[in-house]
Design an enzyme around this catalytic site. Structure first.
Site, PDB file in Angstrom:
ATOM      1  N   CYS A   2     100.518   6.126 -53.117  1.00 56.67           N
ATOM      2  CA  CYS A   2     100.390   6.726 -52.887  1.00 56.67           C
ATOM      3  C   CYS A   2      99.730   7.128 -51.294  1.00 56.67           C
ATOM      4  O   CYS A   2      98.947   6.700 -50.552  1.00 56.67           O
ATOM      5  CB  CYS A   2      99.727   7.380 -53.713  1.00 56.67           C
ATOM      6  SG  CYS A   2      99.555   6.634 -55.117  1.00 56.67           S
ATOM      7  N   ARG A  27     104.836   8.839 -48.536  1.00 59.09           N
ATOM      8  CA  ARG A  27     104.463   7.537 -49.614  1.00 59.09           C
ATOM      9  C   ARG A  27     104.290   7.741 -50.771  1.00 59.09           C
ATOM     10  O   ARG A  27     104.456   6.454 -51.291  1.00 59.09           O
ATOM     11  CB  ARG A  27     102.625   7.367 -48.872  1.00 59.09           C
ATOM     12  CG  ARG A  27     102.448   7.491 -47.796  1.00 59.09           C
ATOM     13  CD  ARG A  27     100.527   6.591 -47.410  1.00 59.09           C
ATOM     14  NE  ARG A  27      99.757   5.672 -47.930  1.00 59.09           N
ATOM     15  CZ  ARG A  27     100.092   4.381 -48.297  1.00 59.09           C
ATOM     16  NH1 ARG A  27     101.070   4.311 -46.580  1.00 59.09           N
ATOM     17  NH2 ARG A  27      99.339   3.908 -48.897  1.00 59.09           N
ATOM     18  N   TRP A  75     103.046   8.582 -56.004  1.00 55.76           N
ATOM     19  CA  TRP A  75     103.870   7.381 -56.307  1.00 55.76           C
ATOM     20  C   TRP A  75     103.316   6.692 -57.730  1.00 55.76           C
ATOM     21  O   TRP A  75     103.035   6.170 -57.304  1.00 55.76           O
ATOM     22  CB  TRP A  75     103.908   6.744 -55.394  1.00 55.76           C
ATOM     23  CG  TRP A  75     105.428   5.619 -55.629  1.00 55.76           C
ATOM     24  CD1 TRP A  75     105.560   4.341 -56.100  1.00 55.76           C
ATOM     25  CD2 TRP A  75     106.823   6.159 -55.275  1.00 55.76           C
ATOM     26  NE1 TRP A  75     106.805   3.868 -56.210  1.00 55.76           N
ATOM     27  CE2 TRP A  75     106.932   4.610 -56.077  1.00 55.76           C
ATOM     28  CE3 TRP A  75     107.672   6.964 -54.523  1.00 55.76           C
ATOM     29  CZ2 TRP A  75     108.760   4.621 -56.085  1.00 55.76           C
ATOM     30  CZ3 TRP A  75     108.570   6.956 -54.331  1.00 55.76           C
ATOM     31  CH2 TRP A  75     110.095   5.636 -55.547  1.00 55.76           C
ATOM     32  N   ASN A 101      94.488   5.350 -54.030  1.00 55.80           N
ATOM     33  CA  ASN A 101      95.685   5.248 -54.204  1.00 55.80           C
ATOM     34  C   ASN A 101      95.961   3.110 -54.501  1.00 55.80           C
ATOM     35  O   ASN A 101      94.560   3.000 -53.972  1.00 55.80           O
ATOM     36  CB  ASN A 101      96.134   5.322 -52.561  1.00 55.80           C
ATOM     37  CG  ASN A 101      97.118   4.148 -52.575  1.00 55.80           C
ATOM     38  OD1 ASN A 101      97.872   3.994 -52.934  1.00 55.80           O
ATOM     39  ND2 ASN A 101      97.075   3.658 -50.901  1.00 55.80           N
ATOM     40  N   GLY A 102      96.612   2.737 -55.898  1.00 56.30           N
ATOM     41  CA  GLY A 102      96.315   1.412 -55.651  1.00 56.30           C
ATOM     42  C   GLY A 102      96.401   1.118 -57.074  1.00 56.30           C
ATOM     43  O   GLY A 102      97.178   2.219 -57.703  1.00 56.30           O
ATOM     44  N   GLU A 482     121.780 -12.714 -50.106  1.00 57.25           N
ATOM     45  CA  GLU A 482     120.886 -11.205 -49.424  1.00 57.25           C
ATOM     46  C   GLU A 482     121.215 -11.689 -48.372  1.00 57.25           C
ATOM     47  O   GLU A 482     121.628 -10.525 -47.917  1.00 57.25           O
ATOM     48  CB  GLU A 482     120.360 -11.599 -50.279  1.00 57.25           C
ATOM     49  CG  GLU A 482     119.124 -10.401 -50.376  1.00 57.25           C
ATOM     50  CD  GLU A 482     119.546  -9.169 -49.936  1.00 57.25           C
ATOM     51  OE1 GLU A 482     120.219  -8.548 -51.102  1.00 57.25           O
ATOM     52  OE2 GLU A 482     118.649  -8.335 -50.152  1.00 57.25           O
ATOM     53  N   LYS A 486     121.970  -8.529 -45.940  1.00 61.98           N
ATOM     54  CA  LYS A 486     121.292  -8.638 -44.959  1.00 61.98           C
ATOM     55  C   LYS A 486     121.858  -7.916 -43.217  1.00 61.98           C
ATOM     56  O   LYS A 486     122.260  -6.896 -42.665  1.00 61.98           O
ATOM     57  CB  LYS A 486     119.787  -8.166 -45.063  1.00 61.98           C
ATOM     58  CG  LYS A 486     119.595  -8.519 -46.277  1.00 61.98           C
ATOM     59  CD  LYS A 486     118.270  -6.930 -46.247  1.00 61.98           C
ATOM     60  CE  LYS A 486     119.652  -5.782 -46.866  1.00 61.98           C
ATOM     61  NZ  LYS A 486     118.797  -6.114 -48.667  1.00 61.98           N
ATOM     62  N   GLU A 489     125.236  -4.992 -43.173  1.00 60.59           N
ATOM     63  CA  GLU A 489     124.584  -4.057 -43.552  1.00 60.59           C
ATOM     64  C   GLU A 489     123.420  -3.258 -42.240  1.00 60.59           C
ATOM     65  O   GLU A 489     124.144  -1.966 -42.155  1.00 60.59           O
ATOM     66  CB  GLU A 489     124.132  -3.797 -44.760  1.00 60.59           C
ATOM     67  CG  GLU A 489     122.628  -3.662 -45.406  1.00 60.59           C
ATOM     68  CD  GLU A 489     122.024  -3.301 -46.256  1.00 60.59           C
ATOM     69  OE1 GLU A 489     122.545  -2.489 -46.809  1.00 60.59           O
ATOM     70  OE2 GLU A 489     121.175  -4.455 -46.556  1.00 60.59           O
ATOM     71  N   HIS A 505     136.653 -25.674 -49.463  1.00 54.20           N
ATOM     72  CA  HIS A 505     137.325 -24.782 -51.196  1.00 54.20           C
ATOM     73  C   HIS A 505     138.208 -24.013 -50.005  1.00 54.20           C
ATOM     74  O   HIS A 505     139.106 -22.788 -51.168  1.00 54.20           O
ATOM     75  CB  HIS A 505     137.150 -24.450 -52.252  1.00 54.20           C
ATOM     76  CG  HIS A 505     136.809 -26.010 -52.713  1.00 54.20           C
ATOM     77  ND1 HIS A 505     137.221 -26.983 -53.696  1.00 54.20           N
ATOM     78  CD2 HIS A 505     135.411 -26.303 -53.044  1.00 54.20           C
ATOM     79  CE1 HIS A 505     136.531 -27.135 -54.014  1.00 54.20           C
ATOM     80  NE2 HIS A 505     135.517 -27.306 -53.780  1.00 54.20           N
ATOM     81  N   LYS A 604     120.986   5.625 -49.138  1.00 56.19           N
ATOM     82  CA  LYS A 604     119.511   4.495 -50.089  1.00 56.19           C
ATOM     83  C   LYS A 604     120.469   4.591 -51.867  1.00 56.19           C
ATOM     84  O   LYS A 604     119.675   4.071 -51.737  1.00 56.19           O
ATOM     85  CB  LYS A 604     118.396   5.190 -49.937  1.00 56.19           C
ATOM     86  CG  LYS A 604     117.269   4.228 -50.484  1.00 56.19           C
ATOM     87  CD  LYS A 604     117.146   3.496 -49.734  1.00 56.19           C
ATOM     88  CE  LYS A 604     115.844   2.858 -50.366  1.00 56.19           C
ATOM     89  NZ  LYS A 604     116.358   1.082 -49.735  1.00 56.19           N
TER      90      LYS A 604
HETATM   91  C1  F6R Z   1     121.300  -3.600 -50.569  1.00 61.30           C
HETATM   92  C2  F6R Z   1     120.597  -2.000 -51.031  1.00 61.30           C
HETATM   93  C3  F6R Z   1     121.965  -2.032 -51.563  1.00 61.30           C
HETATM   94  C4  F6R Z   1     121.378  -1.440 -52.912  1.00 61.30           C
HETATM   95  C5  F6R Z   1     122.606  -1.196 -54.025  1.00 61.30           C
HETATM   96  C6  F6R Z   1     121.655  -0.658 -55.979  1.00 61.30           C
HETATM   97  O1  F6R Z   1     120.330  -3.233 -48.917  1.00 61.30           O
HETATM   98  O2  F6R Z   1     120.009  -1.649 -50.679  1.00 61.30           O
HETATM   99  O3  F6R Z   1     123.265  -3.096 -51.715  1.00 61.30           O
HETATM  100  O4  F6R Z   1     120.780  -2.485 -53.687  1.00 61.30           O
HETATM  101  O5  F6R Z   1     122.592  -0.056 -53.430  1.00 61.30           O
HETATM  102  O6  F6R Z   1     120.797  -0.334 -54.981  1.00 61.30           O
HETATM  103  P1  F6R Z   1     119.741   0.634 -56.811  1.00 61.30           P
HETATM  104  O7  F6R Z   1     118.754  -0.729 -56.681  1.00 61.30           O
HETATM  105  O8  F6R Z   1     118.858   1.467 -56.308  1.00 61.30           O
HETATM  106  O9  F6R Z   1     120.474   0.507 -58.014  1.00 61.30           O
END
Ligand code: F6R
Length: 609
Positions: A2, A27, A75, A101-102, A482, A486, A489, A505, A604
């Site tokens: 927060c 935040r 938050w 906050n915490g 993963e 990363k 993307e 394979h 996002k």
């Molecule tokens: C990768 C990334 C996306 C999300 C995906 C699911 O870095 O951020 O692959 O993981 O869009 O999003 P959530 O977790 O919000 O359902």
């Protein structure tokens, strides 16, 4: 996470507080509030559910006279986003007000004790108990009362407190949550982060853990928990506003990578009791229910899907429950055969991802119980699932998921242990060893983050390559997936994650000296097999970057670069091994001039199919 802000000085507080909150909005933004105290001790408080625009609209026509006040942008952690749960919180008599906050870990116990002593609560938050504890200790000196109150708290906090009986005094304190003091000319600011007051002063004092600051008029006093005075001189901030919002980090993604130990710890904090036993509530804690569980089906997308893949090993080995992990966009249309003895776990940072949400609805239609594992409190998925477990990573601004991924692992590990206990699949001894190792992970994460130079050097060496292969076996296979996600993307490099045993394979045909292979090869039960795969890669001339355990000198002989991580028990290695992969992707993307916080074509939250 927060944002807290406080002001005392010779100007009207309201506008200054709103300005500061605006700079802290990143935040948290699910509710906001402000309280201003007038010269004669009158107060005005306003709290709203929603973001700062809503607070500002409500305040537009309101006069709030007073030169001292506190404000908060929330938050949610304890208690849904609502007006009642929004800060500032007060004591029984609305004499004093607190923003926080915490996470207070012993909140339930303290609340119970306060209730027994006759206190009444108007919110579900952990913060409100702080106001009541200060009320109990108050004998005319707010600073002393705050000090006595926070001695009783376990967990993390940064607080700012004002009292109607001392209408010029602002008291703030912290433990493990950030708090900084802005030093103006006969005015003072306290805030979660420097941007809140950067346009008003560049002179700051950073408060350390377990310190209390009292500002009033021209005086500033910092003490420790025993009341011993501490001398500290202000420093001059030279960052610009943009850097300050990122706490000095170049990007939100980097800041969030470094926040992972804190996020992991906060996610564990409300899931263990003081005695070290798991304390999570929901239909899934009922013994008969857990014993009758036939199968867990995990649905998720992207990085959350990878967290699900990791947790499969934990649920199967610790709780002996069969697990399937499904990509939500596939699951929703597959007409999967489900039964009422199945359990769906939907994993989503945002709680709004369209495909995961649709999968939850599919499951509900088939009368299968659903747990949502979510970071954003009050999001759609939390309203549709039968039970919710939260990660407490705080808002993630960078589009690429980092701290929410490792926090998901923390929460899933607790749930797997919980099921293991209830199903009598784990002995006391084994439970103790795993629980201790789990709680030790944040410290080990800090160790990984303390030595990042080799990762940056490695990025420099390979940033020109156009293809990467990521390999892992067992619990490290989803980590390889993963790592590849990363890299692709944020740097737009083609990267594939593969189970190392599958390489022969097909993918082995891709290898030559221009294709670096990143191998996650910790000292675990599949170590020798993984080393054999690395030898096969080397024989094809491809360079190998190993993510390896600190106690493994031999790995140097077969790899070109080694990035080290500390050892832990096998199934808990992913939150450690993924950090070098996040940082490798980050540095490569930066070298290639990419915008790591907002990669092209990505959003996002994916609320459409
Ligand atoms: C990768 C990334 C996306 C999300 C995906 C699911 O870095 O951020 O692959 O993981 O869009 O999003 P959530 O977790 O919000 O359902």
């Amino acid at each position: 996470m927060c944002g807290i802000f406080g002001y005392t000085g010779n100007r009207e507080a309201k506008e200054i507080l709103l300005h500061g909150l605006r700079r802290l909005e990143y935040r948290g933004y699910d509710s906001a509030g402000i309280c201003v105290i007038g010269e004669n001790g009158d107060f005005k408080r306003l709290r709203v559910r929603g973001n700062l625009d809503i607070l500002e609209n409500h305040l537009a026509n309101q006069v709030m006279p007073g030169k001292i006040g506190i404000a908060h942008t929330r938050w949610a952690t304890h208690g849904a986003p609502s007006e009642q749960n929004a800060h500032p919180h007060s004591d029984c008599h609305e004499n004093l007000f607190v923003v926080h906050n915490g996470i207070i870990e012993n909140f339930s116990q303290l609340r119970g004790e306060l209730l027994e002593r006759g206190h009444e609560f108007s919110s579900e938050t952990d913060t409100e108990i702080i106001a009541h504890l200060i009320e109990e200790k108050y004998e005319g000196d707010l600073s002393v009362a705050v000090r006595e109150a926070i001695r009783q708290l376990e967990g993390s906090f940064a607080i700012a407190v004002v009292h109607r009986g001392e209408p010029e005094t602002l008291v703030a304190a912290r433990r493990e949550s950030p708090l900084v003091i802005g030093v103006g000319t006969d005015e003072w600011f306290v805030a979660s982060a420097v941007p809140a007051f950067l346009s008003m002063t560049r002179k700051v004092i950073f408060l350390e853990d377990n310190e209390i600051v009292t500002v009033c008029g021209k005086s500033l006093r910092i003490t420790d928990l025993d009341g011993v005075e501490i001398e500290r001189k202000p420093q001059e901030i030279t960052w610009d506003l943009d850097a300050a919002e990122k706490s000095g980090y170049e990007d939100f993604m980097l800041k969030e990578i470094f926040e992972q130990p804190r996020a992991f710890m906060d996610t564990l904090a409300d899931k263990f009791s003081r005695e070290g036993e798991i304390s999570i509530e929901g239909f899934f804690s009922n013994k008969d229910y857990v014993m009758s569980l036939r199968r867990i089906v995990i649905v998720a997308c992207g990085t959350s899907y990878h967290a699900g893949l990791i947790s499969r090993y934990l649920f199967e080995q610790w709780a002996k429950v069969p697990v399937e992990v499904e990509i939500a966009s596939e699951f929703r249309y597959r007409g999967a055969v489900l039964s009422e003895q199945d359990l769906i776990i939907a994993i989503s940072q945002s709680g709004e991802t369209a495909d995961t949400l649709a999968s939850v609805r599919e499951a509900k239609a088939a009368k299968v119980p659903v747990i949502a594992l979510v970071n954003v409190v009050g999001s759609q998925m939390t309203r549709e699932a039968d039970s919710v477990i939260y990660t407490h990573a705080g808002p993630e601004i960078g589009v690429a998921a980092t701290k929410t991924f490792t926090s998901q692992m923390a929460a899933l590990a607790v749930l797997a242990l919980h099921f293991g206990r209830i199903r009598d699949a784990l002995s006391d001894g084994k439970y103790g060893v795993i629980a201790e190792a789990l709680r030790g992970i944040p410290v080990l994460m800090k160790d990984v983050l303390a030595d990042i130079e080799p990762i940056a050097e490695c990025a420099q060496e390979y940033s020109h390559c156009e293809n990467f292969l990521f390999l892992g076996r067992g619990i490290s296979y989803p980590v390889a997936l993963e790592g590849a996600l990363k890299l692709k993307e944020i740097s737009y490099i083609h990267a594939e994650g593969y189970p190392a045993g599958e390489m022969k394979h097909g993918p082995i045909a891709l290898l030559d000296r221009r294709v670096p292979v990143v191998a996650v090869v910790t000292r675990d039960s599949l170590y020798e097999k993984m080393v054999s795969n690395i030898e096969e890669v080397k024989a094809r001339g491809a360079p190998v970057i190993a993510i390896a355990s600190t106690g493994d000198p031999d790995i140097e002989k077969v790899c070109d670069r080694v990035l080290r991580v500390p050892e832990t028990i096998e199934l808990l290695s992913p939150p450690l091994t993924v950090i070098p992969l996040q940082l490798l992707a980050y540095h490569i993307a930066k070298i290639r001039g990419c915008n790591v916080d907002q990669p092209r074509n990505l959003a996002k939250t994916v609320t459409v199919e």
